[in-house]
Design an enzyme around this catalytic site. Structure first.
Site, PDB file in Angstrom:
ATOM      1  N   GLY A  10       0.812  -1.208   0.000  1.00 24.78           N
ATOM      2  CA  GLY A  10       0.000   0.000   0.000  1.00 24.78           C
ATOM      3  C   GLY A  10       0.845   1.257   0.000  1.00 24.78           C
ATOM      4  O   GLY A  10       2.084   1.197  -0.059  1.00 24.78           O
ATOM      5  N   ASP A  37      -1.690 -13.443   5.813  1.00 25.07           N
ATOM      6  CA  ASP A  37      -3.096 -13.029   5.914  1.00 25.07           C
ATOM      7  C   ASP A  37      -3.357 -12.632   7.357  1.00 25.07           C
ATOM      8  O   ASP A  37      -3.491 -13.493   8.234  1.00 25.07           O
ATOM      9  CB  ASP A  37      -4.006 -14.182   5.492  1.00 25.07           C
ATOM     10  N   ALA A  61      -5.117  -2.106   5.793  1.00 26.58           N
ATOM     11  CA  ALA A  61      -6.463  -1.635   6.154  1.00 26.58           C
ATOM     12  C   ALA A  61      -7.386  -1.812   4.958  1.00 26.58           C
ATOM     13  O   ALA A  61      -6.942  -1.894   3.815  1.00 26.58           O
ATOM     14  CB  ALA A  61      -6.424  -0.169   6.564  1.00 26.58           C
ATOM     15  N   TYR A  62      -8.672  -1.839   5.254  1.00 27.42           N
ATOM     16  CA  TYR A  62      -9.698  -1.749   4.210  1.00 27.42           C
ATOM     17  C   TYR A  62     -10.064  -0.274   4.131  1.00 27.42           C
ATOM     18  O   TYR A  62     -10.633   0.283   5.068  1.00 27.42           O
ATOM     19  CB  TYR A  62     -10.909  -2.600   4.594  1.00 27.42           C
ATOM     20  N   THR A  63      -9.682   0.393   3.036  1.00 31.28           N
ATOM     21  CA  THR A  63      -9.795   1.859   2.985  1.00 31.28           C
ATOM     22  C   THR A  63     -10.847   2.370   2.004  1.00 31.28           C
ATOM     23  O   THR A  63     -10.963   3.576   1.812  1.00 31.28           O
ATOM     24  CB  THR A  63      -8.427   2.488   2.625  1.00 31.28           C
ATOM     25  N   THR A 102      -7.360   6.613  11.676  1.00 30.22           N
ATOM     26  CA  THR A 102      -7.928   7.597  10.756  1.00 30.22           C
ATOM     27  C   THR A 102      -8.665   8.732  11.464  1.00 30.22           C
ATOM     28  O   THR A 102      -9.147   8.557  12.590  1.00 30.22           O
ATOM     29  CB  THR A 102      -8.910   6.886   9.796  1.00 30.22           C
ATOM     30  N   TYR A 126     -16.855   2.474   8.107  1.00 32.32           N
ATOM     31  CA  TYR A 126     -15.383   2.461   8.082  1.00 32.32           C
ATOM     32  C   TYR A 126     -14.813   3.038   9.375  1.00 32.32           C
ATOM     33  O   TYR A 126     -13.968   2.419  10.035  1.00 32.32           O
ATOM     34  CB  TYR A 126     -14.889   3.256   6.868  1.00 32.32           C
ATOM     35  N   TRP A 151      -6.299  11.993   4.873  1.00 34.90           N
ATOM     36  CA  TRP A 151      -6.079  12.453   3.492  1.00 34.90           C
ATOM     37  C   TRP A 151      -4.725  11.973   2.948  1.00 34.90           C
ATOM     38  O   TRP A 151      -3.943  12.759   2.399  1.00 34.90           O
ATOM     39  CB  TRP A 151      -6.154  13.980   3.433  1.00 34.90           C
TER      40      TRP A 151
END
Length: 285
Positions: A10, A37, A61-63, A102, A126, A151
């Site tokens: 990422g 995983d 992360a799942y973003t 976040t 999220y 951001w």
């Protein structure tokens, strides 16, 4: 020290990889889902113990903020449960963990920068999962650091900066939201801060990190186009209501960085200075 960096493909993981050369006293294990995983607790435990890990930096992360509203199970696994698996594995070895979180843990109704002590109130699926992930890490690892950022952009992957450059070249005009205010974060600057924490020693707690300064998405886009030399695309300010999204965004998510600067002696560049660096790299690639 032996350092495990998850989510290595990422934006942040790639920047950690680049800066590893300047922090060559450590041994690194850069993993993404192919190598490890993190949603598999047994695999996490086996990896951490087999490689005798001293610090875990979780960049995974799942973003996809809007998609998270529909993919709640996957979002919860990656953003809430997996950080807990990593934290417990770290704790079992007496290792430290740095979890990246976040600004979406806040609902964005403030008018002054958010400190770490302010009440959280996520307005999206999220943000809710990321907040649960923070708690999971702090509850299960004694030497835990949570860094909230906002951001994020870089030369890697898909992000707002690269999208605005592409659209600026394709279109004559763009409408960009002007009533959401925050601060861009260059992923390389965040990676520098994470290495400072690693090298100075983890001090348990929650910290905020973004670049310095404040802007709207509209201001950010105008600066991106100016620095990228895009002159034929008119950028028009629009309201959030004119661009409906599935997930609610914070209208104001400026983060107060006093704590991280004072604790680790970190100097943070202004967002526009870092944007200059990133766009110069994009142009040279």
């Amino acid at each position: 020290m032996k350092i495990l960096i998850t989510g290595a493909n990422g934006q942040l993981g790639n920047e950690m990889r680049v800066l590893a050369n300047a922090n060559a006293t450590h041994t690194y294990f850069f993993t993404d889902v192919e190598e490890l995983d993190i949603c598999n607790e047994q695999a996490v435990n086996d990896f951490v113990n087999q490689h005798e890990i001293d610090i875990i930096v979780n960049c995974a992360a799942y973003t996809a903020v809007d998609a998270a509203e529909d993919n709640q199970e996957l979002n919860d696994r990656l953003n809430h449960l997996a950080p807990g698996y990593l934290a417990r594995a770290a704790q079992s070895r007496g290792a430290a963990m740095i979890q990246v979180s976040t600004d979406y843990v806040f609902d964005g109704t403030n008018h002054t920068p958010y400190t770490e002590d302010e009440p959280t109130c996520p307005a999206s699926v999220y943000g809710t999962a990321k907040l649960a992930g923070e708690k999971n890490v702090m509850d299960h690892c004694q030497q835990a650091v949570v860094i909230r950022t906002a951001w994020l952009y870089s030369i890697y992957g898909n992000n707002f900066v690269k999208t605005m450059i592409r659209l600026g070249k394709e279109r004559d005009a763009l409408g960009v939201i002007f009533d959401q205010v925050g601060t861009p974060t260059y992923a390389r600057d965040l990676a520098v801060a994470i290495y400072a924490i690693i090298n100075k020693g983890v001090v348990r707690g929650i910290y905020h990190f973004s670049n310095e300064g404040v802007c709207s998405w509209y201001d950010f886009t105008v600066a991106i186009h100016r620095l990228a030399g895009i002159t034929n695309c008119k950028v028009n300010p629009i309201h959030t209501a004119d661009y409906p999204t599935k997930a609610a965004r914070p209208h104001y998510s400026v983060l107060d960085k006093t704590k991280i600067k004072n604790t680790f002696g970190i100097e943070i560049p202004h967002w526009e200075a870092s944007l200059v660096d990133c766009i110069q790299l994009l142009k040279s690639n």
